[in-house]
Design a protein around this motif. Structure first.
Motif, mmCIF file in Angstrom:
data_model
loop_
_atom_site.group_PDB
_atom_site.id
_atom_site.type_symbol
_atom_site.label_atom_id
_atom_site.label_comp_id
_atom_site.label_asym_id
_atom_site.label_seq_id
_atom_site.Cartn_x
_atom_site.Cartn_y
_atom_site.Cartn_z
ATOM 1 N N SER A 73 0.817 -1.222 0.000
ATOM 2 C CA SER A 73 0.000 0.000 0.000
ATOM 3 C C SER A 73 0.848 1.269 0.000
ATOM 4 O O SER A 73 0.322 2.370 0.097
ATOM 5 N N ARG A 74 2.157 1.114 -0.073
ATOM 6 C CA ARG A 74 3.110 2.235 -0.037
ATOM 7 C C ARG A 74 2.968 3.053 1.265
ATOM 8 O O ARG A 74 3.049 4.268 1.254
ATOM 9 N N THR A 75 2.751 2.344 2.370
ATOM 10 C CA THR A 75 2.615 3.020 3.665
ATOM 11 C C THR A 75 3.737 2.657 4.640
ATOM 12 O O THR A 75 3.765 3.170 5.751
ATOM 13 N N ALA A 76 4.661 1.773 4.238
ATOM 14 C CA ALA A 76 5.847 1.521 5.064
ATOM 15 C C ALA A 76 6.656 2.822 5.079
ATOM 16 O O ALA A 76 6.836 3.455 4.033
ATOM 17 N N LEU A 77 7.121 3.237 6.234
ATOM 18 C CA LEU A 77 7.815 4.522 6.380
ATOM 19 C C LEU A 77 9.272 4.389 5.955
ATOM 20 O O LEU A 77 10.056 3.686 6.580
ATOM 21 N N LEU A 78 9.638 5.089 4.867
ATOM 22 C CA LEU A 78 10.958 4.986 4.266
ATOM 23 C C LEU A 78 11.767 6.272 4.442
ATOM 24 O O LEU A 78 11.205 7.364 4.522
ATOM 25 N N SER A 79 13.084 6.130 4.438
ATOM 26 C CA SER A 79 13.969 7.292 4.537
ATOM 27 C C SER A 79 14.102 8.017 3.196
ATOM 28 O O SER A 79 14.512 9.170 3.146
ATOM 29 N N GLU A 80 13.768 7.334 2.119
ATOM 30 C CA GLU A 80 13.748 7.921 0.785
ATOM 31 C C GLU A 80 12.389 7.582 0.167
ATOM 32 O O GLU A 80 11.781 6.586 0.544
ATOM 33 N N PRO A 81 11.931 8.383 -0.787
ATOM 34 C CA PRO A 81 10.600 8.110 -1.348
ATOM 35 C C PRO A 81 10.533 6.787 -2.100
ATOM 36 O O PRO A 81 11.551 6.223 -2.502
ATOM 37 N N TYR A 82 9.313 6.324 -2.296
ATOM 38 C CA TYR A 82 9.080 5.120 -3.086
ATOM 39 C C TYR A 82 9.561 5.352 -4.509
ATOM 40 O O TYR A 82 9.354 6.428 -5.079
ATOM 41 N N GLU A 83 10.189 4.347 -5.071
ATOM 42 C CA GLU A 83 10.703 4.424 -6.433
ATOM 43 C C GLU A 83 9.570 4.684 -7.426
ATOM 44 O O GLU A 83 9.747 5.408 -8.402
ATOM 45 N N ASP A 84 8.399 4.118 -7.166
ATOM 46 C CA ASP A 84 7.271 4.251 -8.088
ATOM 47 C C ASP A 84 6.238 5.276 -7.613
ATOM 48 O O ASP A 84 5.135 5.340 -8.147
ATOM 49 N N ASP A 85 6.594 6.107 -6.639
ATOM 50 C CA ASP A 85 5.716 7.167 -6.124
ATOM 51 C C ASP A 85 6.615 8.178 -5.413
ATOM 52 O O ASP A 85 6.701 8.211 -4.191
ATOM 53 N N THR A 86 7.299 8.992 -6.180
ATOM 54 C CA THR A 86 8.431 9.783 -5.687
ATOM 55 C C THR A 86 8.082 10.906 -4.708
ATOM 56 O O THR A 86 8.990 11.533 -4.158
#
Length: 179
Positions: free
Chosen positions: A11-24
């Motif tokens: 769901s692209r809701t894991a908290l990342l230090s850099e943006p999602y590759e497919d949702d910048t």
């Protein structure tokens, strides 16, 4: 008790230090405030009550470890062994902190079957920081595996036409990885 610090790759809701590759423009989300995380950890360590925390993203892990270190200094002699579920992406420097804090790493091998999704979400550069079972084992961190059922319980069709729970296939793959 299980607490959800962040979400998931799907769901692209894991908290990342850099943006999602497919949702910048998306870095995911944090489900608990830093204050809530602090209070949960403090109650656990103060009262020797084990907890499990759901953490998938590397920024969620960093934030959790930052807070855990602060509380751990107050209660260094506690006997509780707290568990972190998933750990799908983690930076190298956080693995040593994980060990120092005496946490248990709980991985779900079933997510190895989502390698295309993980690659789409993170890209090639960050893939080396994912699913680090072997690193945790080599560093002497208590590591366990579980199914995450019902979420990871998909069926795959074998060559003979019968179906196999994907978890079985994934466990065989994981044993090969760690041996």
């Amino acid at each position: 008790m299980k607490y959800f610090v962040d979400g998931s790759f799907g769901s692209r809701t894991a908290l990342l230090s850099e943006p999602y590759e497919d949702d910048t423009n998306n870095y995911g989300c944090q489900n608990l405030s830093d204050e809530e995380i602090y209070n949960i950890i403090e109650k656990s360590l103060k009262n020797d009550i084990p907890i499990a925390v759901h953490i998938i993203g590397d920024l969620a892990m960093k934030k959790f470890l930052d807070i855990y270190e602060r509380v751990y200094k107050i209660y260094p002699n506690n006997k509780v062994r707290n568990r972190v579920e998933h750990i799908q992406i983690i930076k190298e420097e956080d693995i040593e902190r994980f060990k120092r804090l005496n946490l248990i790493a709980s991985f779900q091998p079933i997510f190895n079957l989502e390698s295309n999704l993980t690659l789409t979400r993170l890209g090639f550069r960050r893939i080396r920081d994912t699913y680090r079972y072997r690193t945790f084992i080599d560093k002497g961190i208590t590591t366990i595996f579980n199914s995450d059922t019902p979420f990871g319980a998909e069926y795959v069709q074998k060559k003979d036409g019968t179906f196999l729970k994907a978890l079985n296939q994934c466990l065989v793959y994981t044993v090969r990885l760690i041996n």
